[in-house]
Design a protein around this motif. Structure first.
Motif, PDB file in Angstrom:
ATOM      1  N   ILE A 107      41.094  75.939 105.706  1.00 20.34           N
ATOM      2  CA  ILE A 107      41.412  74.982 104.652  1.00 20.34           C
ATOM      3  C   ILE A 107      40.318  73.924 104.686  1.00 20.34           C
ATOM      4  CG2 ILE A 107      43.135  73.420 103.676  1.00 20.34           C
ATOM      5  CD1 ILE A 107      45.196  74.781 105.592  1.00 20.34           C
ATOM      6  N   LEU A 108      39.547  73.837 103.642  1.00 21.05           N
ATOM      7  CA  LEU A 108      38.435  72.895 103.611  1.00 21.05           C
ATOM      8  C   LEU A 108      38.922  71.533 103.136  1.00 21.05           C
ATOM      9  CD1 LEU A 108      35.432  72.833 104.223  1.00 21.05           C
ATOM     10  CD2 LEU A 108      34.977  73.407 101.845  1.00 21.05           C
ATOM     11  N   THR A 109      38.556  70.459 103.860  1.00 24.36           N
ATOM     12  CA  THR A 109      39.035  69.108 103.550  1.00 24.36           C
ATOM     13  C   THR A 109      37.948  68.084 103.838  1.00 24.36           C
ATOM     14  OG1 THR A 109      39.845  68.445 105.750  1.00 24.36           O
ATOM     15  CG2 THR A 109      41.314  69.818 104.417  1.00 24.36           C
ATOM     16  N   PRO A 110      38.110  66.858 103.335  1.00 20.04           N
ATOM     17  CA  PRO A 110      37.339  65.742 103.899  1.00 20.04           C
ATOM     18  C   PRO A 110      37.732  65.556 105.359  1.00 20.04           C
ATOM     19  CG  PRO A 110      38.373  65.133 101.816  1.00 20.04           C
ATOM     20  CD  PRO A 110      38.977  66.430 102.227  1.00 20.04           C
ATOM     21  N   ALA A 111      36.873  64.899 106.126  1.00 18.74           N
ATOM     22  CA  ALA A 111      37.161  64.721 107.544  1.00 18.74           C
ATOM     23  C   ALA A 111      38.416  63.893 107.774  1.00 18.74           C
ATOM     24  CB  ALA A 111      35.977  64.071 108.242  1.00 18.74           C
ATOM     25  N   CYS A 112      38.632  62.873 106.934  1.00 21.89           N
ATOM     26  CA  CYS A 112      39.804  62.023 107.071  1.00 21.89           C
ATOM     27  C   CYS A 112      40.116  61.447 105.691  1.00 21.89           C
ATOM     28  CB  CYS A 112      39.557  60.938 108.114  1.00 21.89           C
ATOM     29  SG  CYS A 112      41.084  60.346 108.910  1.00 21.89           S
ATOM     30  N   GLY A 113      40.900  60.398 105.651  1.00 19.89           N
ATOM     31  CA  GLY A 113      41.276  59.822 104.372  1.00 19.89           C
ATOM     32  C   GLY A 113      40.129  59.093 103.700  1.00 19.89           C
ATOM     33  N   LEU A 114      40.300  58.815 102.410  1.00 24.16           N
ATOM     34  CA  LEU A 114      39.252  58.192 101.601  1.00 24.16           C
ATOM     35  C   LEU A 114      39.681  56.829 101.049  1.00 24.16           C
ATOM     36  CD1 LEU A 114      38.269  61.443  99.681  1.00 24.16           C
ATOM     37  CD2 LEU A 114      36.845  60.280 101.370  1.00 24.16           C
ATOM     38  N   ALA A 115      40.679  56.218 101.670  1.00 26.59           N
ATOM     39  CA  ALA A 115      41.223  54.973 101.127  1.00 26.59           C
ATOM     40  C   ALA A 115      40.184  53.863 101.053  1.00 26.59           C
ATOM     41  CB  ALA A 115      42.422  54.518 101.961  1.00 26.59           C
ATOM     42  N   GLY A 116      39.202  53.854 101.940  1.00 28.57           N
ATOM     43  CA  GLY A 116      38.209  52.800 101.941  1.00 28.57           C
ATOM     44  C   GLY A 116      37.059  53.021 100.971  1.00 28.57           C
ATOM     45  N   ARG A 172      50.418  57.710  89.840  1.00 22.71           N
ATOM     46  CA  ARG A 172      50.415  58.807  88.864  1.00 22.71           C
ATOM     47  C   ARG A 172      49.001  59.299  88.585  1.00 22.71           C
ATOM     48  NH1 ARG A 172      54.783  58.193  84.007  1.00 22.71           N
ATOM     49  NH2 ARG A 172      56.674  57.936  85.266  1.00 22.71           N
ATOM     50  N   GLY A 173      48.076  58.363  88.412  1.00 19.89           N
ATOM     51  CA  GLY A 173      46.700  58.743  88.146  1.00 19.89           C
ATOM     52  C   GLY A 173      46.086  59.493  89.310  1.00 19.89           C
ATOM     53  N   ALA A 174      46.372  59.034  90.539  1.00 19.48           N
ATOM     54  CA  ALA A 174      45.831  59.700  91.720  1.00 19.48           C
ATOM     55  C   ALA A 174      46.420  61.098  91.877  1.00 19.48           C
ATOM     56  CB  ALA A 174      46.122  58.861  92.957  1.00 19.48           C
ATOM     57  N   LEU A 175      47.713  61.241  91.597  1.00 17.38           N
ATOM     58  CA  LEU A 175      48.348  62.560  91.690  1.00 17.38           C
ATOM     59  C   LEU A 175      47.735  63.529  90.685  1.00 17.38           C
ATOM     60  CD1 LEU A 175      50.592  64.334  92.927  1.00 17.38           C
ATOM     61  CD2 LEU A 175      52.125  63.462  91.139  1.00 17.38           C
ATOM     62  N   ALA A 176      47.513  63.065  89.463  1.00 14.17           N
ATOM     63  CA  ALA A 176      46.902  63.909  88.439  1.00 14.17           C
ATOM     64  C   ALA A 176      45.491  64.319  88.848  1.00 14.17           C
ATOM     65  CB  ALA A 176      46.880  63.191  87.098  1.00 14.17           C
ATOM     66  N   ALA A 177      44.734  63.363  89.422  1.00 16.16           N
ATOM     67  CA  ALA A 177      43.367  63.667  89.850  1.00 16.16           C
ATOM     68  C   ALA A 177      43.364  64.700  90.971  1.00 16.16           C
ATOM     69  CB  ALA A 177      42.670  62.388  90.314  1.00 16.16           C
ATOM     70  N   MET A 178      44.296  64.594  91.908  1.00 16.51           N
ATOM     71  CA  MET A 178      44.364  65.573  92.992  1.00 16.51           C
ATOM     72  C   MET A 178      44.781  66.946  92.479  1.00 16.51           C
ATOM     73  SD  MET A 178      43.282  64.141  95.753  1.00 16.51           S
ATOM     74  CE  MET A 178      42.085  63.465  94.589  1.00 16.51           C
ATOM     75  N   GLY A 179      45.633  66.954  91.470  1.00 12.40           N
ATOM     76  CA  GLY A 179      46.032  68.223  90.874  1.00 12.40           C
ATOM     77  C   GLY A 179      44.866  68.933  90.204  1.00 12.40           C
ATOM     78  N   GLU A 180      43.966  68.149  89.617  1.00 10.84           N
ATOM     79  CA  GLU A 180      42.791  68.733  88.976  1.00 10.84           C
ATOM     80  C   GLU A 180      41.800  69.250  90.015  1.00 10.84           C
ATOM     81  OE1 GLU A 180      41.094  65.906  86.340  1.00 10.84           O
ATOM     82  OE2 GLU A 180      42.847  65.818  85.018  1.00 10.84           O
ATOM     83  N   CYS A 181      41.595  68.497  91.096  1.00 13.94           N
ATOM     84  CA  CYS A 181      40.631  68.905  92.124  1.00 13.94           C
ATOM     85  C   CYS A 181      41.137  70.058  92.975  1.00 13.94           C
ATOM     86  CB  CYS A 181      40.312  67.722  93.043  1.00 13.94           C
ATOM     87  SG  CYS A 181      39.182  66.505  92.371  1.00 13.94           S
ATOM     88  N   PHE A 182      42.417  69.992  93.347  1.00 12.04           N
ATOM     89  CA  PHE A 182      42.966  70.946  94.308  1.00 12.04           C
ATOM     90  C   PHE A 182      44.226  71.615  93.749  1.00 12.04           C
ATOM     91  CE2 PHE A 182      41.166  67.378  96.933  1.00 12.04           C
ATOM     92  CZ  PHE A 182      40.033  68.051  97.377  1.00 12.04           C
ATOM     93  N   PRO A 183      44.093  72.406  92.706  1.00 15.16           N
ATOM     94  CA  PRO A 183      45.287  72.963  92.062  1.00 15.16           C
ATOM     95  C   PRO A 183      46.097  73.918  92.952  1.00 15.16           C
ATOM     96  CG  PRO A 183      43.291  73.974  91.185  1.00 15.16           C
ATOM     97  CD  PRO A 183      42.854  72.818  92.027  1.00 15.16           C
ATOM     98  N   GLU A 184      45.457  74.533  93.945  1.00 13.93           N
ATOM     99  CA  GLU A 184      46.184  75.473  94.800  1.00 13.93           C
ATOM    100  C   GLU A 184      46.950  74.781  95.920  1.00 13.93           C
ATOM    101  OE1 GLU A 184      43.649  78.532  96.244  1.00 13.93           O
ATOM    102  OE2 GLU A 184      43.137  79.293  94.259  1.00 13.93           O
ATOM    103  N   LEU A 185      46.531  73.578  96.306  1.00 11.21           N
ATOM    104  CA  LEU A 185      47.199  72.839  97.378  1.00 11.21           C
ATOM    105  C   LEU A 185      47.016  71.348  97.090  1.00 11.21           C
ATOM    106  CD1 LEU A 185      48.777  72.892 100.002  1.00 11.21           C
ATOM    107  CD2 LEU A 185      46.628  73.152 101.260  1.00 11.21           C
ATOM    108  N   ARG A 234      41.309  77.964 100.887  1.00 12.80           N
ATOM    109  CA  ARG A 234      41.951  76.845 100.226  1.00 12.80           C
ATOM    110  C   ARG A 234      41.186  75.550 100.481  1.00 12.80           C
ATOM    111  NH1 ARG A 234      48.065  76.782 102.174  1.00 12.80           N
ATOM    112  NH2 ARG A 234      47.053  77.242 104.165  1.00 12.80           N
ATOM    113  N   ALA A 235      41.369  74.612  99.590  1.00 13.35           N
ATOM    114  CA  ALA A 235      40.799  73.280  99.744  1.00 13.35           C
ATOM    115  C   ALA A 235      41.866  72.270  99.389  1.00 13.35           C
ATOM    116  CB  ALA A 235      39.584  73.101  98.834  1.00 13.35           C
ATOM    117  N   THR A 236      41.819  71.113 100.042  1.00 14.90           N
ATOM    118  CA  THR A 236      42.782  70.057  99.753  1.00 14.90           C
ATOM    119  C   THR A 236      42.239  68.733 100.265  1.00 14.90           C
ATOM    120  OG1 THR A 236      45.135  69.469  99.875  1.00 14.90           O
ATOM    121  CG2 THR A 236      44.112  70.245 101.903  1.00 14.90           C
ATOM    122  N   GLY A 237      42.917  67.656  99.933  1.00 13.63           N
ATOM    123  CA  GLY A 237      42.586  66.345 100.462  1.00 13.63           C
ATOM    124  C   GLY A 237      43.474  66.025 101.647  1.00 13.63           C
TER     125      GLY A 237
END
Length: 331
Positions: free
Chosen positions: A296-305, A15-28, A2-5
């Motif tokens: 579960i493959l992820t970025p190391a931490c958040g990407l807010a910056g 809403r836009g961010a949720l849609a983008a995450m759904g496209e990148c990580f549809p399983e999680l 699995r992969a996720t953010g």
């Protein structure tokens, strides 16, 4: 695999961010946290929005316990409710797996202040009250999510970036001249276990514990009963490697932050992450199938910056790396 953010992202369009995450990580699908919307939307603001019978307010020094909630506290609750509505609208009756991240009791105790200015961490009674309020509030939120979106499977991410500092006694006091004493790991574990128990009672089947700082408290996580440990691989010390292997061999999930996030907009390619992953698997000496099944493959931490375009590219590369990992680890 699995992969996720991790959760936090740039921008203010939920809403836009949720849609983008759904496209990148549809399983999680990770529910976005957008701190650019203000302190009400950050890790602590979202946490105080879930507190039960514990009024807080926001002043120049940050969030603190108060006699009555102020406008900022009410705004944090309103913003969370609005986000839940935006999640429910496209998912009403639709099966999906979403991961929501919320602050854990240790980080909240270090970040929420008493009326006199010191952190809640300074007062054992206040710390217990905050931990109990947080557990009750997050349990109520989990039950509400199940009720509103019964076809959605929820993964709960307990965010604890300050946990190693709390347990290591390195959180500075209000004056900055001293440090709060290290919180006993067994006491900290009880607070975490209360939160986990409340989430289980509300029907959450998978609970992750996330920290991207060095000094992962593996025993505390196991005793608290979490299912997944989500870590920044770059922070692992030699002693952590054996614990990672033991964690996987015990049948638990391991979130591997293989895309460094410390340098703004420095996107790691899928091939670079795959090389890091294969090197880690060799170092751990575990069956590669365990990593494929439980990793579960992820970025190391958040990407807010980061910029929105770079964050989007990084998430896409993480998802691609997980696809490549499945091919490599199954050979």
């Amino acid at each position: 695999m699995r992969a996720t953010g991790i959760g936090s992202l740039p921008g203010d369009d939920f809403r836009g961010a949720l849609a983008a995450m759904g496209e990148c990580f549809p399983e999680l699908v990770p529910v976005p946290e957008l701190p650019a919307r203000g302190p009400q939307a950050g890790i602590i603001g979202r946490a105080v929005a879930t507190l039960v019978e514990l009024p807080v307010e926001l002043d120049a020094a940050g969030w603190r316990v108060s006699d009555a909630p102020d406008r900022a506290a009410r705004s944090s609750r309103s913003l969370l409710r609005h986000d839940l509505d935006d999640i429910e609208e496209p998912l009403a009756g639709e099966p999906a797996t979403l991961k929501i991240g919320l602050c854990g009791p240790l980080t909240l105790a270090a970040s929420l202040h008493l009326k006199r200015g010191e952190a809640v961490l300074d007062d054992p009674s206040a710390r217990r009250d905050v931990a109990a309020s947080l557990a009750a509030g997050q349990g109520e939120l989990a039950a509400e999510l199940h009720h509103r979106m019964p076809a959605v499977t929820w993964v709960w991410q307990i965010d604890e970036p300050a946990a190693p500092a709390v347990l290591g006694g390195t959180i500075p006091t209000q004056s900055g001249l001293h440090r709060y004493p290290a919180l006993d790991v067994h006491i900290a574990g009880r607070d975490a276990a209360i939160l986990v128990a409340g989430l289980r009672e509300a029907g959450v089947g998978e609970i992750a514990w996330h920290c991207c700082a060095p000094g992962i408290p593996w025993t505390m996580m196991a005793d608290a009963g979490v299912d997944d440990a989500m870590i920044d691989v770059a922070t692992l010390r030699t002693a952590d490697l054996d614990r990672c292997a033991e964690w996987l061999e015990a049948g638990r999930g391991l979130g591997l932050g293989l895309a460094p996030t410390g340098t703004r907009n420095a996107v790691s390619s899928a091939d670079e992450m795959l090389d890091r992953l294969l090197g880690l698997v060799r170092t751990l000496g575990v069956d590669p199938a365990l990593v494929a099944d439980q990793g579960i493959l992820t970025p190391a931490c958040g990407l807010a910056g980061w910029s929105q375009s770079a964050a989007s590219r990084q998430c896409s590369q993480v998802a691609r790396a997980a696809e490549l990992a499945d091919e490599q680890l199954s050979d």
